[in-house]
Design a protein around this motif. Structure first.
Motif, PDB file in Angstrom:
ATOM      1  N   ILE A  69       0.839  -1.207   0.000  1.00 33.50           N
ATOM      2  CA  ILE A  69       0.000   0.000   0.000  1.00 33.50           C
ATOM      3  C   ILE A  69       0.873   1.255   0.000  1.00 33.50           C
ATOM      4  O   ILE A  69       0.647   2.201  -0.757  1.00 33.50           O
ATOM      5  N   GLN A  70       1.891   1.217   0.819  1.00 29.24           N
ATOM      6  CA  GLN A  70       2.827   2.343   0.897  1.00 29.24           C
ATOM      7  C   GLN A  70       3.372   2.713  -0.488  1.00 29.24           C
ATOM      8  O   GLN A  70       3.582   3.886  -0.800  1.00 29.24           O
ATOM      9  N   GLU A  71       3.546   1.694  -1.339  1.00 23.54           N
ATOM     10  CA  GLU A  71       4.180   1.931  -2.646  1.00 23.54           C
ATOM     11  C   GLU A  71       3.229   2.488  -3.696  1.00 23.54           C
ATOM     12  O   GLU A  71       3.652   2.888  -4.774  1.00 23.54           O
ATOM     13  N   ILE A  72       1.935   2.513  -3.386  1.00 25.02           N
ATOM     14  CA  ILE A  72       0.980   3.055  -4.368  1.00 25.02           C
ATOM     15  C   ILE A  72       1.262   4.551  -4.547  1.00 25.02           C
ATOM     16  O   ILE A  72       1.469   5.278  -3.573  1.00 25.02           O
ATOM     17  N   GLU A  73       1.248   4.986  -5.777  1.00 21.32           N
ATOM     18  CA  GLU A  73       1.545   6.392  -6.059  1.00 21.32           C
ATOM     19  C   GLU A  73       0.456   7.283  -5.456  1.00 21.32           C
ATOM     20  O   GLU A  73      -0.730   7.012  -5.634  1.00 21.32           O
ATOM     21  N   GLY A  74       0.869   8.283  -4.718  1.00 18.89           N
ATOM     22  CA  GLY A  74      -0.085   9.203  -4.083  1.00 18.89           C
ATOM     23  C   GLY A  74      -0.240   8.940  -2.601  1.00 18.89           C
ATOM     24  O   GLY A  74      -0.802   9.750  -1.872  1.00 18.89           O
ATOM     25  N   ILE A  75       0.245   7.781  -2.130  1.00 14.74           N
ATOM     26  CA  ILE A  75       0.147   7.469  -0.697  1.00 14.74           C
ATOM     27  C   ILE A  75       1.451   7.837   0.004  1.00 14.74           C
ATOM     28  O   ILE A  75       2.542   7.420  -0.420  1.00 14.74           O
ATOM     29  N   ALA A  76       1.334   8.653   1.047  1.00 13.86           N
ATOM     30  CA  ALA A  76       2.533   9.156   1.725  1.00 13.86           C
ATOM     31  C   ALA A  76       2.973   8.218   2.846  1.00 13.86           C
ATOM     32  O   ALA A  76       4.163   7.963   3.029  1.00 13.86           O
ATOM     33  N   SER A  77       2.007   7.697   3.629  1.00 16.20           N
ATOM     34  CA  SER A  77       2.385   6.870   4.774  1.00 16.20           C
ATOM     35  C   SER A  77       1.219   5.998   5.200  1.00 16.20           C
ATOM     36  O   SER A  77       0.061   6.288   4.892  1.00 16.20           O
ATOM     37  N   ILE A  78       1.549   4.915   5.905  1.00 19.29           N
ATOM     38  CA  ILE A  78       0.514   4.068   6.497  1.00 19.29           C
ATOM     39  C   ILE A  78       0.968   3.689   7.902  1.00 19.29           C
ATOM     40  O   ILE A  78       2.135   3.348   8.111  1.00 19.29           O
ATOM     41  N   GLU A  79       0.071   3.808   8.872  1.00 21.82           N
ATOM     42  CA  GLU A  79       0.442   3.551  10.270  1.00 21.82           C
ATOM     43  C   GLU A  79      -0.758   2.952  11.003  1.00 21.82           C
ATOM     44  O   GLU A  79      -1.900   3.129  10.558  1.00 21.82           O
ATOM     45  N   PRO A  80      -0.532   2.241  12.112  1.00 21.48           N
ATOM     46  CA  PRO A  80      -1.670   1.709  12.864  1.00 21.48           C
ATOM     47  C   PRO A  80      -2.615   2.836  13.262  1.00 21.48           C
ATOM     48  O   PRO A  80      -2.166   3.928  13.619  1.00 21.48           O
ATOM     49  N   LEU A  81      -3.908   2.590  13.169  1.00 28.41           N
ATOM     50  CA  LEU A  81      -4.865   3.658  13.428  1.00 28.41           C
ATOM     51  C   LEU A  81      -5.039   3.906  14.924  1.00 28.41           C
ATOM     52  O   LEU A  81      -5.185   5.035  15.366  1.00 28.41           O
ATOM     53  N   PHE A  82      -5.012   2.825  15.706  1.00 33.08           N
ATOM     54  CA  PHE A  82      -5.301   2.955  17.132  1.00 33.08           C
ATOM     55  C   PHE A  82      -4.032   2.907  17.974  1.00 33.08           C
ATOM     56  O   PHE A  82      -3.070   2.223  17.626  1.00 33.08           O
ATOM     57  N   VAL A  83      -4.078   3.610  19.082  1.00 37.47           N
ATOM     58  CA  VAL A  83      -3.075   3.436  20.132  1.00 37.47           C
ATOM     59  C   VAL A  83      -3.407   2.118  20.819  1.00 37.47           C
ATOM     60  O   VAL A  83      -4.548   1.898  21.233  1.00 37.47           O
ATOM     61  N   SER A  84      -2.422   1.229  20.911  1.00 34.56           N
ATOM     62  CA  SER A  84      -2.666  -0.088  21.493  1.00 34.56           C
ATOM     63  C   SER A  84      -2.446  -0.050  23.003  1.00 34.56           C
ATOM     64  O   SER A  84      -1.604   0.691  23.495  1.00 34.56           O
TER      65      SER A  84
END
Ligand SMILES: [Ca+2]
Ligand SMILES: [Ca+2]
Ligand SMILES: [Ca+2]
Ligand SMILES: [Ca+2]
Length: 674
Positions: A69-84
């Protein structure tokens, strides 16, 4: 949004027809049917964040799945949504929270294209727009001038001088609230406060809303305070994943600065918070439902801020915070205007980030009473014949609103998805300068409203009435040492109600000229206001396990004792009946005269104000109120065993609760619910 709902309907048809085609496919392909793209794209409202979205993976993602997903053009970052939370990883996994990720986009990237592209990947189960909820009120606060007095405004109740105007707690049918005010059109809390509970500081209610004004003199003492955190040092001292979170957290700006500084703030969160737990019986301002007895014993308010003026925050993150920091209830006076809530197939089959977060919250154990927590939502203010999302969801409680006239308000959503109703207020039942008195009176930030107190209306105001009653219920259950499952508790809440349908059926329409209520046809609301109007006393009796009967105010009558003693109640030997002074006062009991019958001697209460004869309880209430009658019978035979007696029966003591109200028709004829 209407356009979007049409897309969804087509998508469902497509899925249905696909499954037929697949009957001829090899078995391994049958096992994992490809979900259509449209069912994987979730959008809860018209307004969305154009620079981010949220994905849920089919499984906990591997590094490879994330980088794809990170490598898709236009995507800057991906991170866990919740604080665990370290000790809740299993629960987070069970509800899929560890599969939700937050995706940030590069500037000028097309969120629509990227949501669809991501949703199309086999590893992704949902791609959801980050939509912001809407407050379930018109956002207009009418300031109320503070009343200063050393005398209680409601004799025998809390001493808060403005309590007299809080008809929603104790409606005496006064024409000062509404020209059609109905006695008892309230949450029936007066006697709960007097004899059962006023709250418990261990029960924390998270207000997911605008900020709760923690400086308000009638809120400050009941604020939850994160004692492990040092304010304003930029450090997460208690290591809960949030920096400088003292009274809660600001999910609009993502910092610990819970605030009501935005010029477009309405005071919404302080108003709903005050209904739940404004400090009660402190000789000041208003009372809150679970605000304590004036001895620092009120339930606590946690501020999970998701609105700042017209800006919104991520409500799912706020719910996770509430779950992980000790809240037993989330009070959510907001919703998403997702029109698909009227499409049950879609609603049941399709989850969302919000639903996962709520289900996680309800599974977290934060109090000694339940094996989890309770979420309460408002139904919405669009006068739509269905609840708005997520309250519309079948297992989430959604609250509709009635006014001081015990009729549905002109704005309330009703019908499918609505589970219960509570006072929400309704402007304009009176003319002149008193037009706001038929709304709900609570606390506000002075900087916003010009007063610490004021009136608002909405299902936003109805929702915290249920939250506050549930907070009292948890406090009382804790006091009694009782435990329940979340499901049992929800069922007790939804069955602790009074009938509003008779009143609706007997009233064709309502009109308050000069306001929005002009010949409002009431027929559509019949049987559509959930299980009825919440009654705090009934809920406490459910917790005790005490049966509750009803009596009609203003006449001598008998009450069937079958719910208490079985169908043998008419032939048992009665030893005594006792009404305590709180019961006599609350219901205004007058003396009853037994019939002269040698074969059926009467057993009298010492005051002469309750009597058992013919196996029935006789009383004459003159006021609306609630109370208890303790009844002793011989269990087996006609006299007790023990002492010098020959072998006799066992002593059996049982308690019956009675609520006295006016009759719907006849009687005083003012439209009660009996
Ligand atoms: Ca912290
Ligand atoms: Ca700190
Ligand atoms: Ca007060
Ligand atoms: Ca519901």
């Amino acid at each position: 949004m209407r356009y979007y709902s049409i897309i969804i309907s087509f998508a469902l048809l497509a899925v249905a027809s696909c499954s037929k085609v697949q009957e001829n496919l090899p078995e391994d392909e049958l096992a994992a049917p490809q979900r259509s793209l449209e069912t994987k794209v979730v959008q809860l409202g018209d307004e969305y964040n154009p620079s981010a979205f949220q994905v849920k993976f089919e499984t906990v993602p591997t590094t490879e799945m994330l980088s794809a997903i990170q490598e898709i053009e236009g995507i800057a970052s991906i991170e866990p949504l919740f604080v665990s939370r370290n000790d809740r990883k299993e629960l987070e996994h069970q509800f899929g929270l560890d599969r939700w990720y937050y995706v940030r986009l590069e500037e000028n990237a097309d969120v629509h294209q990227l949501v669809r592209e991501t949703a199309g990947m086999a590893s992704v189960s949902m791609a959801e727009y980050e939509c912001y909820p809407q407050k379930a009120s018109d956002g207009i606060a009418y300031p109320a001038e503070e009343v200063f007095s050393t005398k209680a405004s409601v004799p025998g109740s809390h001493n808060d001088p403005m309590l007299i105007d809080q008809w929603h707690y104790n409606n005496q049918g006064s024409k000062a609230y509404s020209r059609n005010a109905v006695k008892g059109a309230d949450v029936n809390v007066k006697d709960v406060w007097a004899t059962l509970t006023c709250g418990d500081p261990d029960i924390i209610v998270a207000v997911v809303d605008e900020a709760v004004c923690y400086t308000n003199p009638d809120l400050a003492a009941n604020m939850w305070v994160n004692t492990g955190e040092i304010p304003d040092n930029g450090i997460d001292d208690d290591n809960n994943g949030y920096v400088d979170d003292i009274y809660g957290y600001n999910f609009v700006d993502n910092n610990g600065n819970v605030n009501w500084d935005d010029p477009d703030d309405s005071g919404h969160g302080s108003h709903t918070g005050g209904t739940i737990a404004a400090v009660s019986n402190n000789g000041k301002g208003v009372a809150g439902l679970a605000g304590g007895s004036g001895k620092g014993d009120g339930c606590r308010l946690m501020s999970c801020q998701i609105f700042s003026g017209n800006r919104g925050g991520n409500s799912a993150k706020a719910i996770k915070y509430a779950a992980d920091n000790g809240a037993s209830i989330i009070s959510c006076s907001y919703g998403f205007k997702a029109k698909f809530t009227s499409d049950n197939n879609y609603l049941q089959s399709q989850g969302s980030l919000e639903i996962d977060a709520i289900h996680y919250f309800e599974a977290c154990k934060n109090n000694p009473v339940l094996n989890g927590n309770i979420a309460i939502f408002s139904s919405g203010n669009e006068n739509d014949p269905y609840a708005h999302y997520p309250g519309a969801f079948y297992d989430i409680i959604s609250v509709s609103a009635f006014g001081p006239d015990f009729l549905p308000t002109y704005y309330t959503d009703y019908g499918p998805g609505c589970n219960i109703c509570a006072p929400g207020g309704e402007v304009g039942h009176l003319t002149g300068t008193d037009y706001e008195k038929s709304m709900v009176l609570s606390t506000l930030p002075k900087s916003v409203a010009g007063s610490d107190y004021g009136y608002m209306q909405g299902t936003s105001m109805a929702c915290p009435h249920v939250s506050g009653v549930v907070a009292l219920a948890l406090s009382y259950a804790k006091k009694l040492g009782k435990t329940f499952s979340v499901q049992e508790f929800k069922e007790m809440i939804l069955s602790s109600t009074n009938d509003i349908d008779q009143r609706i059926a007997n009233t064709a329409s309502k009109t308050y000229p000069g306001w929005k209520i002009d010949d409002l046809n009431l027929a559509p609301y019949y049987h559509q206001m959930g299980t009825g109007a919440i009654d705090a006393w009934r809920l406490m009796m459910h917790i005790e396990g005490t049966p509750t009967s009803t009596a009609q105010t203003g006449r001598t009558q008998w009450i069937d004792l079958t719910p208490l003693l079985g169908t043998s109640s008419t032939s048992l030997t009665y030893l005594s009946v006792e009404a305590d002074s709180a019961t006599i006062d609350s219901m205004g009991l007058e003396a009853v005269t037994p019939a002269s019958d040698a074969h059926h001697p009467a057993v009298m209460d010492a005051s002469g104000k309750a009597c058992i004869q013919f196996g029935r309880l006789y009383i004459h209430p003159t006021k609306i109120g609630s109370g208890k009658f303790t009844i002793r019978v011989v269990g087996g035979g006609s006299y007790l065993g023990g002492g010098d007696n020959p072998p006799g029966g066992m002593e059996v003591t049982r308690v019956l609760s009675v609520i006295s109200r006016d009759a719907a028709n006849g009687g005083n004829g003012n439209g009660g619910w009996l």
